[in-house]
Design a protein around this motif. Structure first.
Motif, PDB file in Angstrom:
ATOM      1  N   PRO A  57       0.818  -1.220   0.000  1.00  0.00           N
ATOM      2  CA  PRO A  57       0.000   0.000   0.000  1.00  0.00           C
ATOM      3  C   PRO A  57       0.854   1.273   0.000  1.00  0.00           C
ATOM      4  N   SER A  58       2.088   1.171   0.534  1.00  0.00           N
ATOM      5  CA  SER A  58       2.909   2.380   0.565  1.00  0.00           C
ATOM      6  C   SER A  58       3.438   2.765  -0.822  1.00  0.00           C
ATOM      7  N   LEU A  59       3.074   1.986  -1.855  1.00  0.00           N
ATOM      8  CA  LEU A  59       3.351   2.456  -3.219  1.00  0.00           C
ATOM      9  C   LEU A  59       2.352   3.537  -3.634  1.00  0.00           C
ATOM     10  N   LEU A  60       1.226   3.647  -2.886  1.00  0.00           N
ATOM     11  CA  LEU A  60       0.228   4.668  -3.232  1.00  0.00           C
ATOM     12  C   LEU A  60       0.740   6.040  -2.814  1.00  0.00           C
ATOM     13  N   PRO A  61       0.559   7.039  -3.677  1.00  0.00           N
ATOM     14  CA  PRO A  61       0.879   8.402  -3.229  1.00  0.00           C
ATOM     15  C   PRO A  61      -0.113   8.822  -2.143  1.00  0.00           C
ATOM     16  N   PRO A  62       0.301   9.707  -1.210  1.00  0.00           N
ATOM     17  CA  PRO A  62      -0.594  10.091  -0.101  1.00  0.00           C
ATOM     18  C   PRO A  62      -1.947  10.612  -0.591  1.00  0.00           C
ATOM     19  N   GLU A  63      -1.968  11.298  -1.735  1.00  0.00           N
ATOM     20  CA  GLU A  63      -3.255  11.813  -2.239  1.00  0.00           C
ATOM     21  C   GLU A  63      -4.229  10.678  -2.512  1.00  0.00           C
ATOM     22  N   SER A  64      -3.700   9.549  -3.008  1.00  0.00           N
ATOM     23  CA  SER A  64      -4.583   8.419  -3.302  1.00  0.00           C
ATOM     24  C   SER A  64      -5.162   7.847  -2.028  1.00  0.00           C
ATOM     25  N   VAL A  65      -4.304   7.732  -0.994  1.00  0.00           N
ATOM     26  CA  VAL A  65      -4.795   7.216   0.288  1.00  0.00           C
ATOM     27  C   VAL A  65      -5.843   8.183   0.832  1.00  0.00           C
ATOM     28  N   ALA A  66      -5.552   9.477   0.726  1.00  0.00           N
ATOM     29  CA  ALA A  66      -6.505  10.486   1.207  1.00  0.00           C
ATOM     30  C   ALA A  66      -7.825  10.373   0.458  1.00  0.00           C
ATOM     31  N   ARG A  67      -7.710  10.181  -0.855  1.00  0.00           N
ATOM     32  CA  ARG A  67      -8.911  10.056  -1.692  1.00  0.00           C
ATOM     33  C   ARG A  67      -9.759   8.876  -1.226  1.00  0.00           C
ATOM     34  N   LEU A  68      -9.103   7.739  -0.946  1.00  0.00           N
ATOM     35  CA  LEU A  68      -9.829   6.531  -0.557  1.00  0.00           C
ATOM     36  C   LEU A  68     -10.443   6.677   0.833  1.00  0.00           C
ATOM     37  N   GLU A 102      11.535   0.447   2.741  1.00  0.00           N
ATOM     38  CA  GLU A 102      12.208   1.318   1.780  1.00  0.00           C
ATOM     39  C   GLU A 102      11.279   2.397   1.229  1.00  0.00           C
ATOM     40  N   SER A 103       9.952   2.169   1.313  1.00  0.00           N
ATOM     41  CA  SER A 103       9.057   3.221   0.805  1.00  0.00           C
ATOM     42  C   SER A 103       8.470   4.046   1.953  1.00  0.00           C
ATOM     43  N   ALA A 104       8.924   3.756   3.193  1.00  0.00           N
ATOM     44  CA  ALA A 104       8.422   4.519   4.343  1.00  0.00           C
ATOM     45  C   ALA A 104       9.343   5.716   4.595  1.00  0.00           C
ATOM     46  N   ARG A 105       9.155   6.742   3.807  1.00  0.00           N
ATOM     47  CA  ARG A 105       9.941   7.964   3.985  1.00  0.00           C
ATOM     48  C   ARG A 105       9.064   8.988   4.689  1.00  0.00           C
ATOM     49  N   GLU A 106       9.743   9.956   5.319  1.00  0.00           N
ATOM     50  CA  GLU A 106       8.992  10.883   6.159  1.00  0.00           C
ATOM     51  C   GLU A 106       7.946  11.657   5.377  1.00  0.00           C
ATOM     52  N   ASP A 107       8.295  12.058   4.113  1.00  0.00           N
ATOM     53  CA  ASP A 107       7.336  12.886   3.357  1.00  0.00           C
ATOM     54  C   ASP A 107       6.018  12.154   3.092  1.00  0.00           C
ATOM     55  N   ASN A 108       6.094  10.903   2.553  1.00  0.00           N
ATOM     56  CA  ASN A 108       4.801  10.264   2.278  1.00  0.00           C
ATOM     57  C   ASN A 108       4.136   9.742   3.556  1.00  0.00           C
ATOM     58  N   LEU A 109       4.952   9.382   4.566  1.00  0.00           N
ATOM     59  CA  LEU A 109       4.331   8.948   5.826  1.00  0.00           C
ATOM     60  C   LEU A 109       3.524  10.094   6.442  1.00  0.00           C
ATOM     61  N   ALA A 110       4.060  11.282   6.379  1.00  0.00           N
ATOM     62  CA  ALA A 110       3.321  12.444   6.904  1.00  0.00           C
ATOM     63  C   ALA A 110       2.033  12.630   6.114  1.00  0.00           C
ATOM     64  N   GLY A 111       2.125  12.386   4.812  1.00  0.00           N
ATOM     65  CA  GLY A 111       0.930  12.487   3.969  1.00  0.00           C
ATOM     66  C   GLY A 111      -0.125  11.471   4.374  1.00  0.00           C
ATOM     67  N   TYR A 112       0.303  10.220   4.639  1.00  0.00           N
ATOM     68  CA  TYR A 112      -0.659   9.204   5.080  1.00  0.00           C
ATOM     69  C   TYR A 112      -1.300   9.613   6.395  1.00  0.00           C
ATOM     70  N   ARG A 113      -0.443  10.119   7.275  1.00  0.00           N
ATOM     71  CA  ARG A 113      -0.946  10.513   8.607  1.00  0.00           C
ATOM     72  C   ARG A 113      -2.018  11.591   8.430  1.00  0.00           C
ATOM     73  N   ALA A 114      -1.693  12.562   7.556  1.00  0.00           N
ATOM     74  CA  ALA A 114      -2.644  13.658   7.308  1.00  0.00           C
ATOM     75  C   ALA A 114      -3.932  13.138   6.689  1.00  0.00           C
ATOM     76  N   ALA A 115      -3.807  12.039   5.905  1.00  0.00           N
ATOM     77  CA  ALA A 115      -4.993  11.472   5.262  1.00  0.00           C
ATOM     78  C   ALA A 115      -5.872  10.733   6.269  1.00  0.00           C
ATOM     79  N   GLY A 116      -5.378  10.590   7.498  1.00  0.00           N
ATOM     80  CA  GLY A 116      -6.196   9.934   8.534  1.00  0.00           C
ATOM     81  C   GLY A 116      -5.664   8.592   8.987  1.00  0.00           C
ATOM     82  N   VAL A 117      -4.610   8.097   8.323  1.00  0.00           N
ATOM     83  CA  VAL A 117      -4.049   6.808   8.755  1.00  0.00           C
ATOM     84  C   VAL A 117      -3.470   6.981  10.155  1.00  0.00           C
ATOM     85  N   ASN A 118      -3.868   6.099  11.086  1.00  0.00           N
ATOM     86  CA  ASN A 118      -3.381   6.255  12.455  1.00  0.00           C
ATOM     87  C   ASN A 118      -2.652   5.026  12.985  1.00  0.00           C
TER      88      ASN A 118
END
Lengths: 610, 396
Positions: free
Chosen positions: B72-83, B106-122
Motif C-alpha cells: 500500500p505504501s506504493l500509493l501516493p498520499p493523495e490516493s490514500v486520502a482520496r480513498l 524502503e518506501s516509508a519515507r517521512e514525506d509520504n508517511l506524513a501524507g498518510y498521517r494527514a490522510a487519517g491513517v493512524n
C-alpha cells in the motif's frame, strides 16, 4: 482317424527369445497349416498378455499335415508348453502327451537354466530329443560352441544337431524330416478302455470347459458319457475336435491322436491338467500317472484401492477362477486395508499375471501385499496347521516346530559372477548343493533356498549382481523345519496385527530394525511421544521413538480469506480421518502399504521363462 | 433461529493494494509487479466499488479501515486520502476508527508517511521481516538491514504513535541466534505492536520449489518451534501481551482492532482485486487481476467472482477455529450463545471436554481458550471443530 504310425506328437523346448514362436510359425507355414500368416501371426501365443510378455502361459496345440520325403503324409501335433517354472506341472503334462521334443537353443546365447531343466524333464519322460541351434544368421552366433555344450551336457551327438534360422527359413525342411524320422509314433491300444490325458483346458461360455487331450488308449466319440478319474466328476463329450489350427469338430479321436473334448463343465477345476478322461460305461482300471492336484505356493492379498470396488474384485476373481484351476482365494479383512482377498498362486509369475489381468481387463485399482509362503506349524498337542499369514500363527507357547517350504535353485552364470551369487544365496539362507563347469566360462550352481527368500526380490538381485547374465530355475523341495519367529510391531505399546511378519530368527533383528525405522518416518508426529517397537514374543528387539509434535499452526489469516483457512483445516481433518487409529495413535495408510509391500515390487518373474 | 449480526457489531473495511515493486519468493498473496501504472485507475475503481456496495448495503457504520497488500505504501498520499475520504462519505466511519496501512521499509519515507498521517491513517504496519542481511537476501526483500530503523524513526517524526513491525522467522538458513538478535533489536525500538509470522512455504511459490529441490533448506519444525517459544518468552518477560497466535501488543489496548474482527468471526467489506468479504452469511471474493477488476467495476458490476453461503454449522466452526487463535480472550460462551442461538456446551461439549482432558484447552463453562503452553498446536485443536467431511477409510 489316422493310423498311429503316421502320427508324431512333439513339443518345443526353448528359452524366452530363443525363437520358439518364430520356428512354430515356419512349421505351420511350411506345412500349409496357415496360409495367411499376417492374419494369425504367431498363433500359438494368442493371449495379449502372453504376446506382450513374450512368453507362453497356457499350452496350445496345433495339428499339421506333412508329406515327408518317403512319400507318406504324416499328422504332426505340436503341443506347446507353458514356459515358466510356476507352471512346471503343466509343462510336465504337456511333455507327457508327446513322444518327442525340439530343443531350440539360441546360437548366440547358448543354453539357459530353464532349458536345461525342461530337457531333463523331457528325457525323464522318455522323449526323443531333436536339438536345433537357431539364429545361426546372427553376427555373434557361436553355433559350434553351443553344439559342443549340447553334446557335453545333454548327451546328443553332434551330427544329430540341426543348424537353423527360423527367421530366414533355414533348416525348416530338415527339422520336419527329423520329426518324422527320429520321433517314435504313439503306441496306445485303440481297443483298450479310454484313457485321455488332459494337458490343458480353457473355459468357453457356450461349451463349458474345453479339455485339451491326447488320447493314450481307446477312443472317444461325440456324446460319450465321460468321467474325470482324479476329480471323479462325470460329464459328457458334447463335442470332439482337432486344432487345425482353429477348433474343428470331428466325430472321434483314437489313441495317439491329439484334440479337444468339450465337457460342458462350469469350472476348469473340474477338468484339471493331468487328470485322465475315461468312459463312464467302460472305465479304465487306473488313471494315467503323473496327476498332481495344483497347490498354491505363493500367497498375497489383493485389496481394492477404492473400497467400493470390493464386489467388482470378487466378481473378477471368480471369473478368472473359471479358467484357472491354480488360483485360490478367500475373503480377508485387514484393520489397515479394509476388505480384500487372500490369494494363493503357483508362483510369482502366476501372481503377476493375475494381478495384471485384474488391473487391465477388469480395470481395478489394486493394492497387493508382499508375497509370502505357507508355513507348516506343528503344535505341542501333535496337530499340524498350515498358516499363510502371520496373524494365524498360534501363540509361541503352543508351537513345537515351524516348517517352511524350500526350493532347489539352479543358476547358470558366467564364472566371474560366482562370488556375487554365492553371497546372495548365503544372505538368503541358501545352501550350496552342487557346482560344476559347463565350459571354462559357464558355471552351474545349485542351491537349496527357502521359498520365502526366493520370492522376495531374489531374481532381481540375481540379475543385478550378474549384470543380467545369470539365469535361474527352481523346483520345490518340500518343507524343512526352521528357526522361524513371528515378529510383532508395537505402536505405542500396542501390537499392530497387519504389520506382523514371520521371519528367520537370524534376520529378525535386521528386519525389525528396518521396519521400526521405516515406520518412524512414515507415521506423523502425534501430540505425545510414540515408541515404535519390534518384538519377538515379549522381547523387544528394536525400538524407535517418534517425538511429540511441537507445532501445527497457521501463521497468517490471508487477509480475511477465512474460506481458505477453513479448507486447509478440512484437509487436515480428512487426512486424520483417513488414518487408522491404533490405540491413540493415528497411522496413515501409506505406512501400512510401505511395510506390507516391502520388497514385493521387484518380482518381475516374467523374464524367468523358457 | 439464529440472530443476525447486530448492526452495531464492528464492521471492517479492507482495501487490497495488489501492487509490489517486486514479488517476494515466499509470497502467494494476490500481488503483481510492474503494474504500478494501473494505480490511478485502480484507486478510482475502488471508489466506484464503494459506490456499488453503498447502494447494496445501505448506510452502514465502519469501525476500521485497513490498507493491505501488496505494498500500500506504493500509493501516493493523495490516493490514500482520496480513498479514506471516499469511505467517510459513503460509510459512517467512526471518528476514532482505526485506519491501518502496510508499508515497506524502503518506501516509508517521512514525506509520504506524513501524507498518510494527514490522510487519517493512524496505525502503520512496517514489513521489516528480518534485520539479518542473509535473511533479507533469501526472502528477496529490497531493503538493507539499517533501513527499518530509519523507517520507524520516520514514522515517529510523521506523528505515528501506533506502529506495528512485521517479522518472519523460520527462513532458510536462519539460526536461533539470528532470531534472538532480531527480537532484541525489535524490542529495543519500542514499537506498539509486533506481528511475528512463522514462514509458511506456500505451494507453487519459488521458495517452496527451491526447498523441494533442496536448493534451500528451511529450519525443521522443532527449530521453528524453539524460535516461537523464544519469542513467546522474551516478549512475555518484556511485559507484552500475546493476544493472538502471531501477534503481540505492548498493552492490551494496542491490539489490532481490524484484525480482531477476523478472529472474532466478524463482518468485513473487502474492496479491490482479490479482496475477501464476509457480509451477512456470505463469504465472497473479488476478481484477482487488477486490470480485469478495474474493467468490471467500470462496467458498473460488483467484481465478485466467488461466493459461498455459510450455513450455521460452518459458521459455528469458523467462530471456533478463528476464536481459538485469540490466546487471551478465546471464545466466550456468552458471545457464542448470543451469536449462534445455541450454547457452546450443547454444540461442542464433547469436543471441549475431550480436549480439556488432553490438556489442550482451558474450558471453565464460560470461556474456551487454548492452554498457554499449547498455542503452537492450535491447528490440532481447531480440526476438532471442523465439520465432518466424507472419508473413504474402509470400515473393517
Amino acid at each position: 482317424m489316422t493310423a498311429q504310425e503316421l502320427i508324431r506328437n512333439f513339443s518345443i523346448i526353448a528359452h524366452v527369445d530363443h525363437g520358439k514362436s518364430t520356428l512354430a510359425d515356419r512349421l505351420l507355414e511350411f506345412t500349409h497349416t496357415i496360409s495367411d500368416r499376417e492374419m494369425v501371426e504367431q498363433v500359438l501365443d494368442s493371449m495379449d498378455l502372453e504376446r506382450e510378455k513374450g512368453i507362453t502361459i497356457k499350452a496350445r496345440a496345433v495339428r499339421m499335415e506333412y508329406t515327408a520325403s518317403d512319400g507318406q503324409t504324416y499328422v504332426l501335433n505340436l503341443i506347446d508348453t507353458p514356459g515358466h517354472v510356476d507352471f512346471s506341472s503343466e509343462v510336465s503334462r504337456s511333455l507327457a502327451a508327446c513322444e518327442g521334443a525340439l530343443l531350440v537353443v539360441d546360437a548366440a546365447q547358448g543354453i539357459e537354466a530353464q532349458t536345461l531343466a525342461n530337457v531333463a524333464l523331457a528325457i525323464d519322460h522318455g522323449l526323443a530329443i531333436i536339438a536345433v541351434i537357431n539364429k545361426i544368421d546372427l553376427p555373434n552366433a557361436m553355433p559350434e560352441k553351443v553344439a559342443k555344450d549340447i553334446t557335453d551336457h545333454i548327451g546328443l551327438l553332434e551330427d544329430e544337431i540341426i543348424f537353423a534360422s527360423a527367421k530366414e527359413g533355414i533348416g525348416v525342411p530338415e527339422i520336419l524330416e527329423a520329426i518324422v524320422r527320429k520321433i517314435p509314433p504313439p503306441s496306445g491300444d485303440r481297443e483298450a478302455p479310454l484313457r485321455a490325458l488332459i494337458f490343458d483346458s480353457h473355459y468357453d461360455p457356450y461349451k463349458g470347459v474345453i479339455a485339451y487331450v491326447k488320447v493314450v488308449d481307446g477312443r472317444i466319440q461325440t456324446g460319450d458319457p465321460i468321467l474325470m478319474m482324479a476329480t471323479g466328476v462325470a460329464s459328457e463329450a458334447l463335442e470332439i475336435g482337432q486344432f487345425r489350427p482353429l477348433m474343428t469338430p470331428v466325430g472321434e479321436l483314437a489313441a495317439g491322436e491329439v484334440g479337444y473334448v468339450a465337457t460342458g463343465l462350469k469350472v476348469v477345476r473340474d477338468a484339471q491338467v493331468g487328470d485322465t478322461i475315461t468312459h463312464r460305461d467302460r472305465p479304465a482300471d487306473r488313471p494315467l500317472p503323473g496327476y498332481r492336484p495344483v497347490k498354491p505356493m505363493v500367497f498375497a492379498s489383493f485389496y481394492p484401492v477404492n473400497s467400493d470396488e470390493y464386489p467388482e474384485l470378487r466378481d473378477a476373481l471368480e471369473r478368472l477362477r473359471l479358467n484357472d484351476a491354480a488360483l485360490v482365494f478367500e475373503p480377508e479383512s485387514s484393520e489397515a486395508l479394509g476388505f480384500g482377498f487372500r490369494c494363493g498362486f503357483l508362483g510369482l509369475l502366476h501372481m503377476e499375471i493375475i494381478q495384471e489381468r485384474l488391473e487391465r481387463e477388469y480395470k481395478l485399482d489394486l493394492l497387493a501385499t508382499a508375497p509370502s509362503v505357507q508355513y507348516e506349524v506343528v503344535k505341542r498337542d501333535g496337530t499340524t496347521v498350515m498358516i499363510n499369514k502371520p496373524s494365524e500363527m498360534p501363540p509361541a507357547g503352543e508351537i513345537e516346530e515351524i516348517r517352511e517350504p524350500w526350493a532347489r535353485v539352479t543358476i547358470l552364470t558366467p564364472s566371474r559372477y560366482i562370488g556375487a551369487i554365492m553371497e546372495l544365496a548365503t544372505e538368503r539362507r541358501g545352501e550350496l548343493v552342487e557346482m560344476d563347469y559347463l565350459d571354462e566360462d559357464r558355471v552351474r550352481l545349485v542351491f537349496d533356498v527357502p521359498l520365502a527368500e526366493l520370492i522376495v526380490d531374489f531374481y532381481d538381485q540375481l540379475k543385478s549382481r550378474s549384470q543380467g547374465y545369470a539365469s535361474l530355475d527352481y523346483q520345490l523341495e518340500g518343507y524343512r523345519a526352521g528357526d522361524l519367529v513371528k515378529l510383532d510391531i508395537l505402536v505405542h505399546g500396542q501390537p499392530v496385527d497387519a504389520l506382523s511378519l514371520i521371519t528367520h530368527r537370524d534376520q529378525a533383528y535386521y528386519r525389525g530394525r528396518e521396519l521400526v525405522q521405516q515406520l518412524r518416518t512414515l507415521i506423523p508426529r502425534q501430540l505425545f511421544d510414540v515408541p515404535i517397537q519390534a518384538a519377538i514374543g515379549s522381547r523387544v528387539i528394536a525400538r524407535e521413538t517418534i517425538r511429540a509434535l511441537r507445532k501445527n499452526v497457521l501463521a497468517k489469516c490471508y487477509g480475511g480469506d477465512v474460506t481458505r483457512k477453513r479448507k486447509l483445516l478440512e484437509k487436515q481433518k480428512e487426512g486424520k480421518a483417513r488414518m487408522k487409529k491404533v490405540g491413540s495413535v493415528e497411522i496413515p495408510q501409506e505406512a501400512f502399504l510401505a511395510v506390507l509391500s516391502r520388497g514385493g515390487d521387484g518380482t518381475r518373474a516374467r523374464e524367468r521363462v523358457s | 433461529m439464529r440472530a443476525p449480526l447486530p448492526h452495531d457489531a464492528p464492521l471492517g473495511l479492507y482495501i487490497h493494494i495488489p501492487f509490489c515493486a517486486r514479488v517476494c519468493p515466499y509470497c502467494d498473496f494476490n500481488v503483481y509487479a510492474r503494474q504500478e501504472r494501473l494505480i490511478p485507475d485502480y484507486v478510482e475503481a475502488v471508489v466506484r466499488e464503494m459506490d456499488l456496495l453503498r447502494e447494496r448495503l445501505g448506510p452502514v457504520a465502519v469501525t476500521t479501515i485497513y490498507f493491505g497488500g501488496g505494498t500500500p505504501s506504493l500509493l501516493p498520499p493523495e490516493s490514500v486520502a482520496r480513498l479514506v475520504q471516499a469511505a467517510r462519505e459513503r460509510f459512517a466511519v467512526a471518528p476514532d476508527g482505526e485506519i491501518d496501512l502496510e508499508a515497506n521499509p524502503e518506501s516509508a519515507r517521512e514525506d509520504n508517511l506524513a501524507g498518510y498521517r494527514a490522510a487519517g491513517v493512524n496505525r502503520l504496519s512496517i514489513g521489516v521481516q528480518t534485520l539479518q542481511a542473509r535473511g533479507l537476501k533469501v526472502l528477496g526483500r529490497a531493503h538493507k538491514p539499517h533501513v527499518p530503523e530509519q523507517a520507524l524513526a520516520a514514522a515517529r517524526s510523521a506523528g505515528f504513535t501506533n506502529v506495528n513491525l512485521d517479522f518472519i522467522y523460520g527462513w532458510p538458513g536462519q539460526t536461533l541466534e539470528d532470531w534472538e538478535r532480531d527480537l532484541d533489536t525489535a524490542l529495543s525500538w519500542q514499537p506498539e505492536h509486533l506481528s511475528l509470522y512463522a514462514l509458511t512455504l506456500e505451494a507453487g511459490t519459488p521458495m517452496q520449489r527451491a526447498v523441494e529441490r533442496r536448493i534451500l533448506t528451511v529450519p525443521d519444525d522443532d527449530l521453528v518451534a524453539e524460535m516461537a517459544e523464544l519469542a513467546e518468552a522474551k516478549l512475555a518477560a518484556a511485559g507484552w501481551v500475546h493476544y493472538e497466535v502471531s501477534n503481540w501488543a505492548r498493552r492490551p489496548a494496542l491490539a489490532s482492532r481490524h484484525n480482531q474482527i477476523y478472529w472474532k468471526n466478524g463482518r468485513y467489506i473487502g474492496l479491490g482485486a482479490g479482496a475477501h468479504a464476509y457480509l451477512g452469511n456470505t463469504r465472497s471474493s473479488n476478481e484477482r487481476l487488477p486490470a480485469r477488476y478495474i474493467e468490471l467495476v467500470r462496467e458498473g458490476r460488483l467484481p465478485v467472482v466467488f461466493e459461498e453461503t455459510i450455513d450455521p454449522p460452518t459458521e459455528m466452526a469458523e467462530t471456533m477455529i478463528l476464536g481459538l487463535r485469540l490466546l487471551e480472550e478465546g471464545i466466550s460462551a456468552e458471545a457464542f450463545a448470543t451469536r449462534h442461538g445455541r450454547t457452546l456446551e450443547e454444540v461442542y461439549g464433547q469436543e471441549l471436554r475431550a480436549l480439556a482432558e488432553r490438556g489442550l484447552l482451558e474450558w471453565d463453562g464460560e470461556r474456551v481458550r487454548v492452554s498457554r503452553d499449547r498455542w503452537l498446536l492450535v491447528n490440532e485443536i481447531a480440526v476438532w471443530f471442523v465439520p465432518e467431511t466424507v472419508t473413504s477409510w474402509p470400515a473393517g
